[in-house]
Write a protein that holds these residues in place. Sequence first.
Motif, PDB file in Angstrom:
ATOM      1  N   ASP A  68     -24.849 -19.032 -64.418  1.00  0.00           N
ATOM      2  CA  ASP A  68     -23.892 -18.579 -63.410  1.00  0.00           C
ATOM      3  C   ASP A  68     -22.468 -18.931 -63.808  1.00  0.00           C
ATOM      4  OD1 ASP A  68     -25.755 -17.503 -61.619  1.00  0.00           O
ATOM      5  OD2 ASP A  68     -26.130 -19.446 -60.694  1.00  0.00           O
ATOM      6  N   LEU A  69     -21.567 -18.038 -63.464  1.00  0.00           N
ATOM      7  CA  LEU A  69     -20.141 -18.286 -63.601  1.00  0.00           C
ATOM      8  C   LEU A  69     -19.632 -18.795 -62.260  1.00  0.00           C
ATOM      9  CD1 LEU A  69     -17.519 -17.917 -65.333  1.00  0.00           C
ATOM     10  CD2 LEU A  69     -17.341 -15.628 -64.317  1.00  0.00           C
ATOM     11  N   GLY A  70     -19.053 -19.996 -62.244  1.00  0.00           N
ATOM     12  CA  GLY A  70     -18.602 -20.535 -60.974  1.00  0.00           C
ATOM     13  C   GLY A  70     -18.005 -21.915 -61.112  1.00  0.00           C
ATOM     14  N   ASP A  71     -17.552 -22.443 -59.984  1.00  0.00           N
ATOM     15  CA  ASP A  71     -16.874 -23.733 -59.906  1.00  0.00           C
ATOM     16  C   ASP A  71     -17.860 -24.766 -59.364  1.00  0.00           C
ATOM     17  OD1 ASP A  71     -15.257 -25.933 -59.272  1.00  0.00           O
ATOM     18  OD2 ASP A  71     -13.556 -24.668 -58.763  1.00  0.00           O
ATOM     19  N   LEU A  72     -18.115 -25.808 -60.128  1.00  0.00           N
ATOM     20  CA  LEU A  72     -19.116 -26.791 -59.700  1.00  0.00           C
ATOM     21  C   LEU A  72     -18.681 -27.587 -58.475  1.00  0.00           C
ATOM     22  CD1 LEU A  72     -17.834 -29.642 -60.897  1.00  0.00           C
ATOM     23  CD2 LEU A  72     -18.913 -28.873 -63.001  1.00  0.00           C
ATOM     24  N   ARG A  73     -17.394 -27.511 -58.091  1.00  0.00           N
ATOM     25  CA  ARG A  73     -16.937 -28.253 -56.913  1.00  0.00           C
ATOM     26  C   ARG A  73     -17.499 -27.680 -55.622  1.00  0.00           C
ATOM     27  NH1 ARG A  73     -10.631 -28.185 -58.455  1.00  0.00           N
ATOM     28  NH2 ARG A  73     -11.337 -26.111 -59.104  1.00  0.00           N
ATOM     29  N   ASP A  74     -17.802 -26.377 -55.593  1.00  0.00           N
ATOM     30  CA  ASP A  74     -18.360 -25.786 -54.379  1.00  0.00           C
ATOM     31  C   ASP A  74     -19.684 -25.067 -54.656  1.00  0.00           C
ATOM     32  OD1 ASP A  74     -17.500 -23.507 -55.708  1.00  0.00           O
ATOM     33  OD2 ASP A  74     -15.764 -23.198 -54.407  1.00  0.00           O
TER      34      ASP A  74
END
Length: 238
Positions: free
Chosen positions: A119-125
């Motif tokens: 997945d492409l994404g921000d681990l903070r959310d």
Amino acid sequence: MSESLQRRLVRQASASYRPAGPWAWHFARGKLARDPVFAALLRPGLLPATGRYLDLGCGQGLLASWLRAAAALHAGHDWPAEQPAPPRISAYHGLDMQATAIRHARQALADCDFPTRLDLGDLRDFALPDADVITLFDVLHYLPGTAQESLLQRIRDSLPPDGRLLLRVGDGAAGLPHHLSRVVDSLVVRLQGGTWPRLHCRPATAWLGLLGELGFRVEPFPMAGAGFANVLLRARPI
């Protein structure tokens, strides 16, 4: 691990990146050959015999490609008798903010014999899925202090009682070697299409203290080579 086995592993694990192009292949080959964290993954007892992996900040998915290559060599009887059997991945879920890295990972890991999701994404959310092993290699220093603590707390809450968090962090008190590692990390982000990052580092003692406060039992593992002030930590829920 013998030099002969390491060469075979590097050759097999990096070959998966040829379809992704010369940059992806050369980067994989160089990283797998020179970064001591990959040899460390094959230490007896560091990782469970099998498990579901969540690789946060996965980059090109080198961890999955490395352990897949090790499992293939072991299954094919091309494995030294003195070397313990490698850990096996039963399912792999990788996350990264760099679209280029995720694209390369998807191409390289397309034919895995275990379920794979990238997945492409921000681990903070990012909603943490169930996993037996969560890895964070050279990732936390890209997050501000409060975000580091929030992520580690969420990981602690999501792991099963026998789960493991494996992370590599820089020792912010190590002087020149630490500054060198910061420069290298920043250059890698730029070369993969990102912006020049702001880094948020802590001394190794502060990392150990934070993990203890959050409810982890932590074991440090020394890593030889590479010349950087990095520390490999295995943390398990108390």
